[in-house]
Enzyme design. Structure first.
Site, short mmCIF file in Angstrom:
data_model
loop_
_atom_site.label_atom_id
_atom_site.label_comp_id
_atom_site.label_asym_id
_atom_site.label_seq_id
_atom_site.Cartn_x
_atom_site.Cartn_y
_atom_site.Cartn_z
N VAL A 121 108.46 -10.06 10.33
CA VAL A 121 109.81 -10.04 10.86
C VAL A 121 109.80 -9.20 12.13
CG1 VAL A 121 112.23 -9.48 10.39
CG2 VAL A 121 110.71 -10.12 8.50
N CYS A 122 110.50 -9.68 13.16
CA CYS A 122 110.70 -8.88 14.36
C CYS A 122 109.34 -8.49 14.98
CB CYS A 122 111.55 -7.67 14.01
SG CYS A 122 112.27 -6.76 15.39
N THR A 123 109.17 -7.25 15.35
CA THR A 123 107.92 -6.81 15.98
C THR A 123 106.78 -6.59 15.01
OG1 THR A 123 108.78 -4.54 15.94
CG2 THR A 123 109.07 -5.79 17.98
#
Length: 229
Positions: A121-123
């Site tokens: 998820v995300c970075t």
């Protein structure tokens, strides 16, 4: 062999309720990156024969402080964690440090060798990359880090909310982890099961774009193309 037949065979071989779903945690992770997917996967486990064992894994025992101050406790450490069938890696400001954490990167890489799927998820995407899981693959990340992902040079960046390439799943920023978890459940089971989990969580975003921020040049392509209220 048809895609549908292959998918049915996959589901018959791999029964999620017999499996371990691990969530990596580390200081500075973004809370919703973790809690959103945890909620969805846990509902799958509770109501629709999802993975029997869901747990959080950290480098060391003891509380882990997230980016906004939430404290979470790991069930296992890297040294005593059982082999995982699924691994989810959240993002957050802490990833900037953890991509240089040899112990964490080694844990992800070694677990991934036997995982049926690895999700970020995300970075968290950058942790997957440092672990050698994204070379020459399609992937995405938080909109503010898309250019940084492009600069790595060996990743095909896709400005979408969820990107699947083989057994590697990546998603856009923060709240996208909820969509990632639902899409993964649909892939592993069927649309009806994912729908039951979605209803159980009452996850039905309003579709409203506050302040029309989706029109800003920095917004990812999938947001700029979407019809909003």
């Amino acid at each position: 062999m048809s895609v549908m037949l292959a998918k049915n065979i996959y589901k018959n071989i791999y029964k999620p309720y017999d499996m371990n779903f691990g969530f990596l945690i580390f200081p500075g992770l973004e809370e919703l990156d973790l809690v959103g997917p945890w909620e969805i996967i846990s509902l799958w486990s509770k109501f629709a024969q999802g993975p029997e064992k869901c747990f959080m894994v950290a480098e060391k025992p003891g509380p882990v402080i997230c980016n906004k101050g939430m404290s979470v406790n790991p069930h296992f450490t890297f040294t005593d964690c059982p082999q995982l069938d699924f691994l989810l890696v959240p993002g957050g400001e802490g990833t900037q440090r953890e991509v240089e954490n040899h112990s964490l990167i080694q844990f992800v890489a070694e677990q991934a060798e036997h995982c049926k799927a690895v999700l970020s998820v995300c970075t968290g995407t950058f942790i997957l990359h440092r672990a050698g899981l994204l070379s020459n693959k399609r992937a995405t990340t938080h909109w503010a880090s898309l250019q940084k992902l492009r600069e790595l040079g060996d990743v095909e960046v896709v400005e979408d909310r969820i990107v699947k390439d083989g057994n590697i799943w990546t998603s856009a920023g923060i709240s996208a982890g909820i969509d990632l978890a639902l899409a993964f459940i649909e892939h592993m089971t069927d649309e009806k099961t994912a729908g039951k989990i979605q209803l159980g969580a009452e996850y039905y975003p309003s579709g409203k774009s506050y302040g029309m921020m989706h029109k800003t040049p920095q917004a990812p392509e999938y947001l700029r193309k979407r019809d909003w209220l």
